[in-house]
Scaffold this active site. Structure first.
Site, PDB file in Angstrom:
ATOM      1  N   ASP A  21       6.008  10.302   4.684  1.00 58.89           N
ATOM      2  CA  ASP A  21       6.765  10.141   3.444  1.00 58.89           C
ATOM      3  C   ASP A  21       8.021  11.013   3.510  1.00 58.89           C
ATOM      4  OD1 ASP A  21       7.662  10.073   0.819  1.00 58.89           O
ATOM      5  OD2 ASP A  21       5.979  11.250   0.020  1.00 58.89           O
ATOM      6  N   ASN A  23      10.945  10.770   1.826  1.00 57.10           N
ATOM      7  CA  ASN A  23      11.659  11.123   0.589  1.00 57.10           C
ATOM      8  C   ASN A  23      10.758  11.831  -0.420  1.00 57.10           C
ATOM      9  OD1 ASN A  23      10.119   9.068  -0.392  1.00 57.10           O
ATOM     10  ND2 ASN A  23      11.815   7.865  -1.234  1.00 57.10           N
ATOM     11  N   ASP A  25       8.086  11.138  -2.249  1.00 52.03           N
ATOM     12  CA  ASP A  25       7.713  10.567  -3.546  1.00 52.03           C
ATOM     13  C   ASP A  25       6.225  10.218  -3.591  1.00 52.03           C
ATOM     14  OD1 ASP A  25       7.568   8.385  -1.891  1.00 52.03           O
ATOM     15  OD2 ASP A  25       8.866   7.081  -3.084  1.00 52.03           O
ATOM     16  N   ASP A  29       7.118   5.888   3.925  1.00 51.66           N
ATOM     17  CA  ASP A  29       8.304   5.037   3.870  1.00 51.66           C
ATOM     18  C   ASP A  29       8.900   4.796   5.259  1.00 51.66           C
ATOM     19  OD1 ASP A  29       9.683   7.507   4.351  1.00 51.66           O
ATOM     20  OD2 ASP A  29       9.608   7.908   2.191  1.00 51.66           O
ATOM     21  N   ASP A  98       3.007  -8.045   9.733  1.00 53.24           N
ATOM     22  CA  ASP A  98       1.817  -8.622   9.118  1.00 53.24           C
ATOM     23  C   ASP A  98       2.260  -9.867   8.359  1.00 53.24           C
ATOM     24  OD1 ASP A  98      -0.889  -8.655   8.180  1.00 53.24           O
ATOM     25  OD2 ASP A  98      -0.869  -6.474   8.302  1.00 53.24           O
ATOM     26  N   ASP A 203      -2.976 -12.443   8.709  1.00 53.86           N
ATOM     27  CA  ASP A 203      -4.081 -11.935   7.908  1.00 53.86           C
ATOM     28  C   ASP A 203      -5.094 -13.052   7.625  1.00 53.86           C
ATOM     29  OD1 ASP A 203      -4.813  -9.557   6.061  1.00 53.86           O
ATOM     30  OD2 ASP A 203      -4.832 -11.233   4.644  1.00 53.86           O
ATOM     31  N   GLU A 258      -6.051 -12.366  12.522  1.00 46.52           N
ATOM     32  CA  GLU A 258      -7.240 -11.661  12.045  1.00 46.52           C
ATOM     33  C   GLU A 258      -8.191 -12.730  11.543  1.00 46.52           C
ATOM     34  OE1 GLU A 258      -8.954  -8.662   8.663  1.00 46.52           O
ATOM     35  OE2 GLU A 258      -7.551 -10.273   8.215  1.00 46.52           O
ATOM     36  N   HIS A 331      -7.023  -0.458   9.340  1.00 46.06           N
ATOM     37  CA  HIS A 331      -6.973   0.027   7.957  1.00 46.06           C
ATOM     38  C   HIS A 331      -8.162  -0.460   7.131  1.00 46.06           C
ATOM     39  CE1 HIS A 331      -5.513  -4.003   7.966  1.00 46.06           C
ATOM     40  NE2 HIS A 331      -5.535  -4.048   6.646  1.00 46.06           N
ATOM     41  N   ASP A 332      -9.034  -1.265   7.718  1.00 47.21           N
ATOM     42  CA  ASP A 332     -10.178  -1.812   6.985  1.00 47.21           C
ATOM     43  C   ASP A 332     -11.506  -1.179   7.398  1.00 47.21           C
ATOM     44  OD1 ASP A 332      -8.597  -3.631   5.584  1.00 47.21           O
ATOM     45  OD2 ASP A 332      -8.839  -5.195   7.085  1.00 47.21           O
TER      46      ASP A 332
HETATM   47  C1  GLC Z   1      -7.412  -8.658   5.610  1.00 46.80           C
HETATM   48  C2  GLC Z   1      -6.731  -7.315   5.548  1.00 46.80           C
HETATM   49  C3  GLC Z   1      -7.296  -6.567   4.396  1.00 46.80           C
HETATM   50  C4  GLC Z   1      -7.021  -7.335   3.125  1.00 46.80           C
HETATM   51  C5  GLC Z   1      -7.557  -8.766   3.217  1.00 46.80           C
HETATM   52  C6  GLC Z   1      -6.982  -9.635   2.141  1.00 46.80           C
HETATM   53  O1  GLC Z   1      -8.762  -8.529   5.895  1.00 46.80           O
HETATM   54  O2  GLC Z   1      -6.858  -6.640   6.766  1.00 46.80           O
HETATM   55  O3  GLC Z   1      -6.778  -5.266   4.310  1.00 46.80           O
HETATM   56  O4  GLC Z   1      -7.634  -6.693   2.058  1.00 46.80           O
HETATM   57  O5  GLC Z   1      -7.207  -9.362   4.426  1.00 46.80           O
HETATM   58  O6  GLC Z   1      -5.621  -9.859   2.358  1.00 46.80           O
END
Ligand code: GLC
Length: 561
Positions: A21, A23, A25, A29, A98, A203, A258, A331-332
């Protein structure tokens, strides 16, 4: 047009909310990302996948997009993005965006238009159906369940109609049957490709095609009501081919999908090179080896054989047909070093490096999630209020509504929460772990940042980052590590994972101990003349005959042609 650059790529995933981050906040970013690009390049990455940077009301933190052609203000401007693209390219880093097009945000102008009247030209951009009247009650059109719990339908105001949302209520599924929707997606892809991005991560791509007419799922045994009608739907392959024809194939563009629980047959077809659908998909089956049936919040004892089945299945299936990916974190998911029954307290470095060596020397493109390269562990959350992910809250509320005491429900959530991966990246032991200059971050800080952070790791004798550097250098240049065939050894062992990779007579042997006890292991005879390329204890004990693999020890040996 299309080249094979992706085949020896190493992708680093950045979750922009939590990387850096600049800036101050509270939100990560673009400026912050730019300031860390040397760190990413020096690790050995050759590409970055950015979790969504687009305009979003953040009901699902970026995965609910309200403008596919705009950068969200909290991350910066389009001019900032252009500079980011340029700064990445200057460093030899490709940029993977993404692309979340199974659904849009309900704040997207298309959706807002669609619900204004049944005659709206945008009505057919979404999946809208009348509810079912039963006496006084108005029931949803089908019994499908959202991937985030609860019904997958939301009523439109006071009308009798509902829209479909396979994730949050604010993520309305797009109607891919409508050619106009597909053309919108093509235009969006072309917009970013013309800007110069190098690829896309789609996604939950394999939910875009549904089985029509929509109907109730009456199957007795199903992991999710409705899934048989929305996973790998009948037009999925056709839709992917169309995106290729109209956008992707006109650029040197790499794609990774994904997939949401694809069937093995479909998984193969999506990536078969001759099909021209996707270059790769993610495979997560091995990440189900410490939970029950892929239900992230329900722990079971780690099963190494299942881990191996999940990891090697796609490698074997895709070899010679298409390409593959290798993933430990994103991230999941919670942090890998805090999973798989690992003794993180005593062997964090050994386990983090073992997991990396055993996973990423396989057949496929390594995807490394920010923080994984310094062995970040799960964070310690004290209460559900410290968690931001809507899924943690949905599941917690659901468990509680079934009478589970809050404390118990929270113990389940803590095990599987996506929040672990979403706390701010730990850069140093100073203010807010170096994430910013002191403003309260959007998500609680990583509780271990004073002990585990990038600065400390880089200065340590046992540095996970420096191990990754060596590993990735091999991975990117050694032909057997890139394109070699895969043969597993001792599949049924519950402690050892071992496999070879072979390319034109050069053979690699990759072996590791998944347990915290020393394990004796008999090396295959052909490794007698091997050279040790990599070992997380410094010196591999002995490369001949029976060796004792120390806790979480891993090594990569090579026999040249
Ligand atoms: C994918 C993403 C996840 C998101 C889901 C709905 O699994 O990796 O983070 O919540 O799709 O978009």
């Amino acid at each position: 047009m299309k080249t094979d650059w992706y085949k020896n790529a190493v992708v680093y995933q950045i979750y922009p909310f939590s990387f850096c981050d600049a800036n101050n906040d509270g939100w990560g970013d673009i400026e912050g990302i730019i300031s860390k690009l040397d760190y990413v390049r020096d690790l050995g990455a050759t590409a970055i996948w950015f979790s969504p940077l687009y305009k979003s009301p953040d009901k699902d933190y970026g995965y609910d997009i309200s403008d596919y052609r705009a950068i969200d203000e909290k991350f910066g401007s389009m001019a900032d993005f252009d500079r980011l693209l340029d700064e990445c390219h200057k460093r030899g880093l490709k940029v993977i965006m993404d692309m979340v097009v199974n659904h849009s945000s309900t704040e997207h102008p298309w959706f807002k238009e669609a619900i204004t009247s049944p005659d709206s030209p945008y009505r057919d951009y979404y999946i809208i159906r009348p509810g079912v009247r039963e006496g006084d009650k108005l029931l949803p059109p089908t019994n499908w369940v959202s991937c985030f719990t609860g019904t997958a339908w939301e009523r439109i105001g006071e009308t009798d109609e509902f829209y479909l949302h396979l994730f949050c209520t604010e993520q309305a599924d797009l109607n891919w049957e409508n050619p106009k929707v597909r053309q919108e997606v093509v235009d969006i892809l072309n917009f970013w490709l013309e800007k110069g991005v190098d690829g896309f991560r789609f996604d939950v791509f394999n939910l875009a095609s549904k089985v029509y007419p929509l109907r109730d799922d009456t199957a007795k045994k199903t992991f999710q009501k409705g899934a048989q009608y929305f996973v790998d739907g009948p037009r999925m392959h056709e839709f992917l081919k169309e995106l290729n024809e109209k956008a992707l194939s006109h650029f040197d563009c790499y794609t990774v999908g994904e997939s949401y629980r694809p069937s093995p047959e479909n998984a193969r077809e999506y990536v078969k090179a001759e099909n021209k659908e996707l270059d790769t998909i993610f495979n997560f089956a091995h990440l189900e080896s410490d939970n029950i049936n892929g239900l992230k919040f329900f722990r079971k004892p780690f099963d190494l054989v299942q881990f191996k089945d999940g990891l090697f299945g796609p490698q074997k299936a895709n070899f010679g047909e298409g390409w593959n990916t290798l993933v430990l974190e994103n991230h999941d998911n919670p942090r890998s070093v805090s999973r798989f029954s690992i003794d993180t307290k005593h062997y964090r470095y050994e386990a983090a490096t073992m997991l990396a060596a055993l996973t990423f020397m396989g057949f496929g493109i390594p995807f490394i999630y920010m923080g994984e390269e310094i062995g970040m562990t799960n964070s310690h959350f004290d209460s559900i209020d410290e968690m931001k992910d809507p899924v943690s809250h949905f599941v917690f509320d659901l468990m509680h509504s079934y009478g589970m005491p809050k404390r118990l429900a929270f113990s389940f959530i803590k095990f599987g929460a996506r929040d672990h991966a979403r706390v701010p990246m730990a850069w140093n032991g100073g203010t807010n772990g170096g994430f910013n200059a002191g403003h309260e971050p959007w998500q609680s800080l990583y509780t271990e940042y004073e002990k585990i952070n990038a600065e400390k790791d880089l200065a340590a004798e046992k540095s996970v980052y420096r191990f990754y550097q060596k590993l990735l250098a091999i991975k990117k240049t050694n032909p057997a590590a890139i394109g070699g065939s895969v043969e597993e050894y001792d599949h049924d062992s519950k402690q050892i994972m071992a496999y070879s990779r072979e390319y034109e007579g050069t053979r690699l042997f990759v072996v590791g101990n998944f347990s915290k006890r020393p394990v004796q292991y008999r090396l295959p005879g052909w490794t007698k003349y091997a050279e040790t390329l990599l070992d997380n204890y410094g010196e591999f004990s002995a490369a001949v005959g029976t060796v004792t693999l120390r806790p979480y020890e891993a090594a990569v040996l090579e026999v040249k042609a």
